[in-house]
Each structure stands twice: as structure tokens, then as C-alpha cells.
Design a protein around this motif. Structure first.
Motif, PDB file in Angstrom:
ATOM      1  N   TRP A  27      12.195  -2.897  11.623  1.00  0.00           N
ATOM      2  CA  TRP A  27      10.819  -2.610  12.044  1.00  0.00           C
ATOM      3  C   TRP A  27      10.015  -2.036  10.877  1.00  0.00           C
ATOM      4  O   TRP A  27       8.869  -2.406  10.662  1.00  0.00           O
ATOM      5  CB  TRP A  27      10.839  -1.652  13.221  1.00  0.00           C
ATOM      6  CG  TRP A  27       9.506  -1.439  13.829  1.00  0.00           C
ATOM      7  CD1 TRP A  27       8.711  -0.339  13.687  1.00  0.00           C
ATOM      8  CD2 TRP A  27       8.768  -2.340  14.662  1.00  0.00           C
ATOM      9  NE1 TRP A  27       7.546  -0.506  14.379  1.00  0.00           N
ATOM     10  CE2 TRP A  27       7.561  -1.717  14.992  1.00  0.00           C
ATOM     11  CE3 TRP A  27       9.048  -3.616  15.150  1.00  0.00           C
ATOM     12  CZ2 TRP A  27       6.609  -2.332  15.792  1.00  0.00           C
ATOM     13  CZ3 TRP A  27       8.090  -4.215  15.944  1.00  0.00           C
ATOM     14  CH2 TRP A  27       6.898  -3.587  16.256  1.00  0.00           C
ATOM     15  N   GLY A  28      10.635  -1.138  10.111  1.00  0.00           N
ATOM     16  CA  GLY A  28       9.961  -0.570   8.943  1.00  0.00           C
ATOM     17  C   GLY A  28       9.638  -1.634   7.899  1.00  0.00           C
ATOM     18  O   GLY A  28       8.542  -1.652   7.342  1.00  0.00           O
ATOM     19  N   VAL A  29      10.569  -2.538   7.650  1.00  0.00           N
ATOM     20  CA  VAL A  29      10.339  -3.615   6.682  1.00  0.00           C
ATOM     21  C   VAL A  29       9.243  -4.556   7.181  1.00  0.00           C
ATOM     22  O   VAL A  29       8.362  -4.961   6.418  1.00  0.00           O
ATOM     23  CB  VAL A  29      11.653  -4.387   6.409  1.00  0.00           C
ATOM     24  CG1 VAL A  29      11.395  -5.648   5.623  1.00  0.00           C
ATOM     25  CG2 VAL A  29      12.633  -3.493   5.669  1.00  0.00           C
ATOM     26  N   MET A  31       6.760  -3.846   9.229  1.00  0.00           N
ATOM     27  CA  MET A  31       5.465  -3.168   9.143  1.00  0.00           C
ATOM     28  C   MET A  31       4.984  -3.094   7.697  1.00  0.00           C
ATOM     29  O   MET A  31       3.794  -3.209   7.425  1.00  0.00           O
ATOM     30  CB  MET A  31       5.551  -1.762   9.740  1.00  0.00           C
ATOM     31  CG  MET A  31       5.632  -1.747  11.239  1.00  0.00           C
ATOM     32  SD  MET A  31       4.166  -2.446  12.019  1.00  0.00           S
ATOM     33  CE  MET A  31       4.755  -4.029  12.581  1.00  0.00           C
ATOM     34  N   LEU A  32       5.901  -2.915   6.761  1.00  0.00           N
ATOM     35  CA  LEU A  32       5.530  -2.903   5.350  1.00  0.00           C
ATOM     36  C   LEU A  32       4.972  -4.259   4.925  1.00  0.00           C
ATOM     37  O   LEU A  32       3.960  -4.334   4.229  1.00  0.00           O
ATOM     38  CB  LEU A  32       6.739  -2.535   4.487  1.00  0.00           C
ATOM     39  CG  LEU A  32       6.498  -2.529   2.975  1.00  0.00           C
ATOM     40  CD1 LEU A  32       5.523  -1.426   2.603  1.00  0.00           C
ATOM     41  CD2 LEU A  32       7.800  -2.355   2.236  1.00  0.00           C
ATOM     42  N   ILE A  33       5.610  -5.338   5.368  1.00  0.00           N
ATOM     43  CA  ILE A  33       5.137  -6.682   5.022  1.00  0.00           C
ATOM     44  C   ILE A  33       3.762  -6.938   5.624  1.00  0.00           C
ATOM     45  O   ILE A  33       2.866  -7.474   4.965  1.00  0.00           O
ATOM     46  CB  ILE A  33       6.161  -7.741   5.473  1.00  0.00           C
ATOM     47  CG1 ILE A  33       7.419  -7.623   4.617  1.00  0.00           C
ATOM     48  CG2 ILE A  33       5.587  -9.138   5.410  1.00  0.00           C
ATOM     49  CD1 ILE A  33       8.580  -8.462   5.104  1.00  0.00           C
ATOM     50  N   LYS A  35       1.531  -4.660   6.425  1.00  0.00           N
ATOM     51  CA  LYS A  35       0.577  -3.808   5.711  1.00  0.00           C
ATOM     52  C   LYS A  35       0.206  -4.419   4.357  1.00  0.00           C
ATOM     53  O   LYS A  35      -0.964  -4.424   3.972  1.00  0.00           O
ATOM     54  CB  LYS A  35       1.177  -2.422   5.514  1.00  0.00           C
ATOM     55  CG  LYS A  35       0.176  -1.402   5.011  1.00  0.00           C
ATOM     56  CD  LYS A  35       0.837  -0.047   4.766  1.00  0.00           C
ATOM     57  CE  LYS A  35       1.181   0.607   6.068  1.00  0.00           C
ATOM     58  NZ  LYS A  35       1.627   2.004   5.891  1.00  0.00           N
ATOM     59  N   LEU A  36       1.201  -4.954   3.651  1.00  0.00           N
ATOM     60  CA  LEU A  36       0.922  -5.592   2.361  1.00  0.00           C
ATOM     61  C   LEU A  36       0.032  -6.824   2.530  1.00  0.00           C
ATOM     62  O   LEU A  36      -0.856  -7.069   1.701  1.00  0.00           O
ATOM     63  CB  LEU A  36       2.226  -5.982   1.672  1.00  0.00           C
ATOM     64  CG  LEU A  36       3.035  -4.828   1.082  1.00  0.00           C
ATOM     65  CD1 LEU A  36       4.378  -5.339   0.584  1.00  0.00           C
ATOM     66  CD2 LEU A  36       2.278  -4.137  -0.023  1.00  0.00           C
TER      67      LEU A  36
END
Length: 60
Positions: A27-29, A31-33, A35-36
Motif C-alpha cells: 500500500w505504501g509503495v 501510494m508513493l507511485i 503521488k509521483l
């Protein structure tokens, strides 16, 4: 309670804990993608906006 039942219960608990950790990491990965990707779209919009503003002011 026999030994097989105890190992089954411990296995289920371990599977839940490992799945929880993996889902948190994924989930963190994700969301990072996302966001980027949003930052890249906004950066492109701002870049073209600034380019159009400065090209108008330099041609006057």
C-alpha cells in the motif's frame, strides 16, 4: 488440544501477521507511485504554463 491443532493456530496467526505487513508495504509503495504520478502531471502543467507566460513577456 493436540499438537497439530496448536501448530495450525500458530500458522494462521503467523500468516495473518505476514499478510498484514506485506499489505502495508505494498500500500505504501502504491501510494508513493500515485503521488509521483500526480507530481509529474502537475509539474508538466506548471512547466508549460510558465513557458507560455515567459514567451509572451519576452516577445513584447
Amino acid at each position: 488440544m493436540n499438537k497439530g491443532t496448536l501448530w495450525t493456530i500458530l500458522g494462521v496467526i503467523a500468516a495473518i501477521v505476514i499478510a498484514w505487513i506485506l499489505v502495508e508495504l505494498l500500500w505504501g509503495v502504491a501510494m508513493l507511485i500515485v503521488k509521483l504520478a500526480v507530481v509529474a502531471v502537475v509539474a508538466l502543467f506548471v512547466f508549460f504554463l510558465l513557458r507560455s507566460v515567459f514567451s509572451r513577456s519576452s516577445s513584447e
